[in-house]
Enzyme design. Structure first.
Site, mmCIF file in Angstrom:
data_model
loop_
_atom_site.group_PDB
_atom_site.id
_atom_site.type_symbol
_atom_site.label_atom_id
_atom_site.label_comp_id
_atom_site.label_asym_id
_atom_site.label_seq_id
_atom_site.Cartn_x
_atom_site.Cartn_y
_atom_site.Cartn_z
ATOM 1 C CE LYS A 34 54.379 32.587 44.502
ATOM 2 N NZ LYS A 34 54.660 33.208 45.816
ATOM 3 C CG ASP A 35 51.187 31.787 40.227
ATOM 4 O OD1 ASP A 35 51.005 31.636 41.451
ATOM 5 O OD2 ASP A 35 51.498 32.872 39.711
ATOM 6 C CG LEU A 56 45.571 28.429 52.992
ATOM 7 C CD1 LEU A 56 44.731 27.226 52.574
ATOM 8 C CD2 LEU A 56 44.883 29.198 54.112
ATOM 9 N NE ARG A 57 54.554 28.345 50.969
ATOM 10 C CZ ARG A 57 55.410 29.306 51.289
ATOM 11 N NH1 ARG A 57 56.339 29.086 52.216
ATOM 12 N NH2 ARG A 57 55.356 30.489 50.705
ATOM 13 N NE ARG A 58 54.789 33.350 51.844
ATOM 14 C CZ ARG A 58 54.488 34.037 50.743
ATOM 15 N NH1 ARG A 58 53.363 34.738 50.689
ATOM 16 N NH2 ARG A 58 55.307 34.026 49.706
ATOM 17 N NE ARG A 96 44.779 37.346 46.043
ATOM 18 C CZ ARG A 96 43.865 37.172 45.079
ATOM 19 N NH1 ARG A 96 42.696 36.649 45.362
ATOM 20 N NH2 ARG A 96 44.124 37.517 43.839
ATOM 21 C CB VAL A 120 54.604 43.000 45.147
ATOM 22 C CG1 VAL A 120 55.637 43.482 46.169
ATOM 23 C CG2 VAL A 120 54.772 41.499 44.896
ATOM 24 C CB THR A 134 48.090 46.193 46.016
ATOM 25 O OG1 THR A 134 47.918 46.761 44.717
ATOM 26 C CG2 THR A 134 46.790 46.320 46.804
ATOM 27 N NE ARG A 135 49.963 40.026 47.865
ATOM 28 C CZ ARG A 135 50.257 38.746 47.717
ATOM 29 N NH1 ARG A 135 51.018 38.142 48.602
ATOM 30 N NH2 ARG A 135 49.812 38.061 46.694
ATOM 31 C CB CYS A 150 46.419 27.079 46.303
ATOM 32 S SG CYS A 150 44.741 27.132 45.623
#
Length: 323
Positions: free
Chosen positions: A82-83, A131-133, A150, A153, A155-156, A244
């Protein structure tokens, strides 16, 4: 051109990226090839306080790895698919698509919230980097407060625990690959949120002139059903344009020998949402992806792109090396 010994595999340095790279290394070593990892820092790794959509670069997580490939510093690179921008740089090839993990998004609840996604209270705050979500969550529930987040994983997840957010949306695949599945409260049905293009799959790139290496990577790592799905989704993305910065989703899968492609383009505030599905032979996925993109743009998606991209739309480039 002969295959290097050892092969130098380029990867980002995050824990998730390294785990993904090590999966590829293990497969290549099982096929009899020595592999060394070379970690490379990307702009996306450095700009951790800026939303990806605001950086304005489709190749924010791949550009430095692409340059290392072209300059001969590494022989192959492993990316989250996806990147990877819909157009890869001249001189490079997307040699293989690894077998896809679950492409869905995951709802991760704050430790103090015992409910599921459908139990979110009125006005609940949900964090996401996408933005999609954001667009699809607001299409579903316009009362939600969706905030950006941001970081890697871990860190979030730390930010979630320290926040007053009710929950967060992350990719299932990243949580699974990191051994963090226990944090998944819900695997979100794609009828609610269409996954990102390429989400859950790995893309393995090398230089276009490395015929022997390209053949090795395809024979050792390529998963044909995931490859067909990726072709359809990436063709959809390329036709829509904007990368993106555009809130779109596309999810292809093989169902009893037929490729099914579900895609959407949604307004950032959830006020407009255009979605449709197509079915075709797997080998026709790219053409059907382009057709579906054209149809959604004609339905009203084109207007959304104008609103999202504004005056920059006319100058938007698919080049991963644009400034």
């Amino acid at each position: 051109m002969s295959i290097s010994d050892p092969l130098v595999l380029g990867t980002r340095g995050s824990e998730l990226a390294l785990r993904q790279a090590n999966v590829v290394r293990s497969r290549l070593e099982a096929a009899g090839h020595r592999v060394e990892l070379e970690t490379i820092t990307t702009r996306g790794d450095e700009a951790t306080d800026t939303p990806i959509s605001e950086i304005g670069d489709e190749a924010v997580f791949t550009k430095e790895l692409d340059r290392a490939l072209l300059q001969g510093g590494v022989d192959l690179a492993v990316h989250s698919l996806k990147d990877i921008p819909s157009t890869v740089p001249s001189g490079l090839a997307l040699a293989a698509i690894g077998e896809r993990e679950d492409p869905r998004d995951a709802f991760v609840a704050h430790p103090s919230f015992d409910g599921h996604l459908h139990d979110l209270p009125e006005g609940a705050t949900v964090a996401t980097a996408s933005l999609r979500r954001t667009a699809q969550l607001l299409t579903w529930r316009s009362d939600l407060e969706v905030v950006p987040v941001r970081g890697n994983v871990d860190t979030r997840l730390e930010k979630l625990g320290e926040s007053d957010w009710t929950g967060m949306v992350l990719a299932v695949a990243g949580l699974v690959r990191l051994g963090l599945s226990l944090h998944i409260r819900d695997r979100i049905d794609p009828s609610l949120i269409v996954p990102a293009v390429g989400q859950g799959a790995l893309g393995i790139a090398c230089r276009e002139d490395q015929d022997a290496l390209r053949d090795l990577l395809r024979e050792t790592l390529h998963h044909a059903p995931s490859g067909h799905a990726a072709n359809a989704e990436r063709a959809f993305l390329k036709k829509v344009g904007g990368g993106c910065q555009v809130p779109l989703g596309a999810w292809a899968r093989i169902d009893d020998g037929t490729l099914v492609l579900d895609a959407c383009i949604a307004a950032l505030d959830g006020s407009e949402h255009y979605r449709d599905e197509r079915r075709c032979a797997p080998e026709d996925g790219a053409a059907v992806g382009r057709e579906l993109a054209a149809d959604l743009l004609a339905m009203g998606g084109d207007h959304i792109l104008d609103d999202v991209l504004g005056e920059s739309r006319e100058g938007t480039s698919n080049s991963p090396f644009r400034p």
